[in-house]
Design a protein around this motif. Sequence first.
Motif, PDB file in Angstrom:
ATOM      1  N   GLU A 155       0.834  -1.193   0.000  1.00 33.54           N
ATOM      2  CA  GLU A 155       0.000   0.000   0.000  1.00 33.54           C
ATOM      3  C   GLU A 155       0.875   1.252   0.000  1.00 33.54           C
ATOM      4  N   ARG A 156       0.450   2.226  -0.757  1.00 33.90           N
ATOM      5  CA  ARG A 156       1.195   3.480  -0.840  1.00 33.90           C
ATOM      6  C   ARG A 156       0.972   4.303   0.417  1.00 33.90           C
ATOM      7  N   ARG A 157       2.061   4.771   1.006  1.00 40.68           N
ATOM      8  CA  ARG A 157       1.973   5.619   2.194  1.00 40.68           C
ATOM      9  C   ARG A 157       1.759   7.060   1.732  1.00 40.68           C
ATOM     10  N   GLU A 158       0.543   7.528   1.904  1.00 39.62           N
ATOM     11  CA  GLU A 158       0.222   8.871   1.446  1.00 39.62           C
ATOM     12  C   GLU A 158       0.882   9.913   2.342  1.00 39.62           C
ATOM     13  N   GLY A 159       1.295  11.004   1.727  1.00 42.27           N
ATOM     14  CA  GLY A 159       1.956  12.079   2.453  1.00 42.27           C
ATOM     15  C   GLY A 159       0.988  12.905   3.266  1.00 42.27           C
ATOM     16  N   PRO A 160       1.277  14.164   3.473  1.00 45.25           N
ATOM     17  CA  PRO A 160       2.410  14.872   2.869  1.00 45.25           C
ATOM     18  C   PRO A 160       3.744  14.486   3.502  1.00 45.25           C
ATOM     19  N   TRP A 161       4.826  14.695   2.723  1.00 44.49           N
ATOM     20  CA  TRP A 161       6.171  14.395   3.182  1.00 44.49           C
ATOM     21  C   TRP A 161       6.979  15.698   3.183  1.00 44.49           C
ATOM     22  N   PRO A 162       6.964  16.443   4.276  1.00 40.31           N
ATOM     23  CA  PRO A 162       7.749  17.694   4.325  1.00 40.31           C
ATOM     24  C   PRO A 162       9.221  17.408   4.073  1.00 40.31           C
ATOM     25  N   GLY A 163       9.803  18.181   3.188  1.00 40.76           N
ATOM     26  CA  GLY A 163      11.202  17.991   2.854  1.00 40.76           C
ATOM     27  C   GLY A 163      11.439  17.044   1.705  1.00 40.76           C
ATOM     28  N   ALA A 164      10.370  16.441   1.161  1.00 38.70           N
ATOM     29  CA  ALA A 164      10.546  15.538   0.025  1.00 38.70           C
ATOM     30  C   ALA A 164      11.071  16.317  -1.172  1.00 38.70           C
ATOM     31  N   LEU A 165      11.848  15.639  -1.994  1.00 31.00           N
ATOM     32  CA  LEU A 165      12.478  16.301  -3.130  1.00 31.00           C
ATOM     33  C   LEU A 165      11.435  16.627  -4.187  1.00 31.00           C
ATOM     34  N   PRO A 166      11.354  17.874  -4.637  1.00 25.44           N
ATOM     35  CA  PRO A 166      10.394  18.205  -5.699  1.00 25.44           C
ATOM     36  C   PRO A 166      10.825  17.605  -7.030  1.00 25.44           C
ATOM     37  N   ARG A 167       9.850  17.446  -7.930  1.00 26.83           N
ATOM     38  CA  ARG A 167      10.142  16.911  -9.255  1.00 26.83           C
ATOM     39  C   ARG A 167      10.792  17.990 -10.099  1.00 26.83           C
ATOM     40  N   PRO A 168      11.668  17.602 -11.049  1.00 25.34           N
ATOM     41  CA  PRO A 168      12.070  16.237 -11.405  1.00 25.34           C
ATOM     42  C   PRO A 168      13.090  15.661 -10.431  1.00 25.34           C
ATOM     43  N   VAL A 169      13.014  14.368 -10.223  1.00 22.81           N
ATOM     44  CA  VAL A 169      13.933  13.686  -9.319  1.00 22.81           C
ATOM     45  C   VAL A 169      15.089  13.118 -10.132  1.00 22.81           C
ATOM     46  N   PRO A 170      16.188  12.721  -9.482  1.00 27.91           N
ATOM     47  CA  PRO A 170      17.309  12.119 -10.215  1.00 27.91           C
ATOM     48  C   PRO A 170      16.877  10.884 -10.993  1.00 27.91           C
ATOM     49  N   ALA A 171      17.480  10.709 -12.172  1.00 29.97           N
ATOM     50  CA  ALA A 171      17.142   9.554 -13.004  1.00 29.97           C
ATOM     51  C   ALA A 171      17.697   8.265 -12.422  1.00 29.97           C
ATOM     52  N   THR A 172      18.814   8.350 -11.703  1.00 30.74           N
ATOM     53  CA  THR A 172      19.433   7.178 -11.082  1.00 30.74           C
ATOM     54  C   THR A 172      19.408   7.350  -9.572  1.00 30.74           C
ATOM     55  N   VAL A 173      18.823   6.378  -8.875  1.00 31.49           N
ATOM     56  CA  VAL A 173      18.763   6.388  -7.414  1.00 31.49           C
ATOM     57  C   VAL A 173      19.505   5.157  -6.914  1.00 31.49           C
ATOM     58  N   PHE A 174      20.401   5.338  -5.956  1.00 34.31           N
ATOM     59  CA  PHE A 174      21.230   4.246  -5.450  1.00 34.31           C
ATOM     60  C   PHE A 174      20.514   3.522  -4.313  1.00 34.31           C
ATOM     61  N   ARG A 175      20.424   2.195  -4.440  1.00 35.52           N
ATOM     62  CA  ARG A 175      19.874   1.408  -3.336  1.00 35.52           C
ATOM     63  C   ARG A 175      20.830   1.432  -2.149  1.00 35.52           C
ATOM     64  N   ASP A 176      22.143   1.353  -2.431  1.00 36.28           N
ATOM     65  CA  ASP A 176      23.180   1.469  -1.394  1.00 36.28           C
ATOM     66  C   ASP A 176      23.986   2.724  -1.705  1.00 36.28           C
ATOM     67  N   PRO A 177      23.609   3.860  -1.119  1.00 36.76           N
ATOM     68  CA  PRO A 177      24.269   5.129  -1.462  1.00 36.76           C
ATOM     69  C   PRO A 177      25.772   5.070  -1.199  1.00 36.76           C
ATOM     70  N   PRO A 178      26.599   5.385  -2.199  1.00 37.63           N
ATOM     71  CA  PRO A 178      28.053   5.380  -1.998  1.00 37.63           C
ATOM     72  C   PRO A 178      28.499   6.551  -1.122  1.00 37.63           C
ATOM     73  N   ALA A 179      29.490   6.291  -0.283  1.00 37.44           N
ATOM     74  CA  ALA A 179      30.012   7.326   0.616  1.00 37.44           C
ATOM     75  C   ALA A 179      30.921   8.285  -0.149  1.00 37.44           C
ATOM     76  N   VAL A 180      30.798   9.576   0.152  1.00 37.52           N
ATOM     77  CA  VAL A 180      31.632  10.605  -0.468  1.00 37.52           C
ATOM     78  C   VAL A 180      32.099  11.572   0.625  1.00 37.52           C
ATOM     79  N   ARG A 181      33.073  12.405   0.264  1.00 33.77           N
ATOM     80  CA  ARG A 181      33.579  13.429   1.182  1.00 33.77           C
ATOM     81  C   ARG A 181      33.514  14.763   0.459  1.00 33.77           C
ATOM     82  N   LEU A 182      32.990  15.764   1.135  1.00 34.80           N
ATOM     83  CA  LEU A 182      32.844  17.097   0.560  1.00 34.80           C
ATOM     84  C   LEU A 182      33.812  18.035   1.275  1.00 34.80           C
ATOM     85  N   GLU A 183      34.674  18.704   0.500  1.00 34.74           N
ATOM     86  CA  GLU A 183      35.711  19.563   1.083  1.00 34.74           C
ATOM     87  C   GLU A 183      35.608  20.965   0.512  1.00 34.74           C
ATOM     88  N   ASP A 184      36.141  21.922   1.303  1.00 34.33           N
ATOM     89  CA  ASP A 184      36.223  23.292   0.803  1.00 34.33           C
ATOM     90  C   ASP A 184      37.567  23.498   0.116  1.00 34.33           C
TER      91      ASP A 184
END
Length: 593
Positions: free
Chosen positions: A466-495
């Motif tokens: 069954e679909r869990r109806e929202g609303p979902w505050p903070g959900a990403l607005p459309r369009p969403v990424p074409a590729t979604v990772f089931r196991d998100p790869p770890a990254v590091r963000l630097e200045d």
Amino acid sequence: MSVHAPADLHAPAAAGPAAVDAVTARATRTVAVTVPDWPLLAALDRHQRRLEAAAGEEDAPAPVPLDLAAVPVILLDQHRVTHAGAAALEAGVRPGMTRRAARAACPEALVLEADREQETALFELVAAAVDTIAAGVDVLRPGVLLMSARGPSRHQGGEGRLAERILDAVADLTGWDCAVGIADGPFAALLASGPGRIVHEGRSADYLAPHPIQALRSAPVGPGWGHRGQPSAARPERRLDLAETVDLLQRLGITTLGDLAALPSAAVADRFGPDVATLHLLARGQEPAPPAAHHPTQPLLAETTLETPLVRTDQAAFIARPLAEQLHAMLVERGLVCTRLRIVARTEGGEEMERTWRHDGALTVADVVDRIRWQCDGWITRARLGGPATGAITRIGLHPLQLAPAGENAPALWGSAGEAAQRASRALARAQGLAGEEAVQVPALVGGRLLADEVALVPWRSEKPERREGPWPGALPRPVPATVFRDPPAVRLEDAAGRPVVVTARGLLSGAPARLLVLASGAPALQRAGLRAGSGCQVLAHAAPVVLDERWWARDGRRAARLQLVVRGASAEEVAVLALSRAGEWTLEGLYD
């Protein structure tokens, strides 16, 4: 005319499959209202009124109503018997006989011809009678009405009381006897209407099991079946007929619905194809999932105001086609098809009348034209036959109630509809039969705040969660990424100075992102985008972070933040990515095309 409540309203379930899975438990609680031998009754009513009209012109006594138990009556359609009264059956007449064979078996029988339009128009009297008890009645076909049982049963004080009220209303307002069945799903409700039963919730599979396999002839199956006048998608060179399928199952030793239900689902789909797999689903007390509902941003409505009020049935033919073509053009423009249509009419006195029609597959222009003409004829006929006076119709509107993307019902470019889909279905069923049900999985939208939560993988042909109806505050607005990772790869963000960039408690970045470092080898999509393990990518642009506070009021609440970035990959191409920060650690949620 005597009216009786449904026999054995809460009869114990017959022997059959003991387990009823979650799909059956969530099946739609449905009321089926049927008038047995409706085409024969409608033809007999038409014949009786002709006799009364002729007697009135000659000032002769009114003719005595015919008794089907005493007078043999036969109904023909395309020179073959479709229905026969009790006296004709006793004389040896059987459905399927030719006119000559039926005449030979019962020479004194009264022979009537079927008239689909008259059957539909006259059935409006029955639909209007049921409308006095509960709104929201759907006409499946002349002689059969379907409606949801939940609301009306609560309003009437229970399902048994609802069935009694429907029986009384139809008998009092029309003079005909009807039958009422209530069960989980339309197929079980249709079979329960014959003996007038109410099947306990969750027990449809047990109730269906002892029924003979011939009961599948009345199954509410979808498009692709020859008896509905549509070619088979699996075998375009011939029509797939229910009678032929039932005969095949009998020759294989499958004599009851319980025998069919006991077969493995994957084996049925692999051996017989998706059409018979749908019958197998019905025999198990389940129902096929309805097409995914599509809700346009603006409600669709095709409406016309008549300069000359509609008072005769022949006028409906002139206004039906332009209105149907207007609705069809609106649907084509939006890439949609309609499978459930409500026809609404307004009279000179301001009264509104409406009726809902269901259909197997997409409604074509011709289908809509027929239903407009039938319905207008029904409203006018209802008043002429002593029902509530309607007055002249001044406005007619078409309201599509169930819409689906056109691609789900559109024919293939070459050949019949969905040949490639049929081949794919057989291949997937074969794979499941060899490697198990979990071997073939398909995505299902379930709803959620994070991209990975919005979609779940479920086995092919299984019940979707069954679909869990929202609303979902903070959900990403459309369009969403074409590729979604089931196991998100770890990254590091630097200045620019090489310091880690984090999201502060105030929802701000600790520094301007300058470099994205992929810490470990990820999915092939990362490699194709030029984001290789251990490589650093220059950040070209970024958006403001979006903070997600999940269950902030509870101890187990989680805090996260999203950040959209544009980076330069190893091949010097610009890549848009979506990063997610949790507890100071960054991962990639998805890649934009």
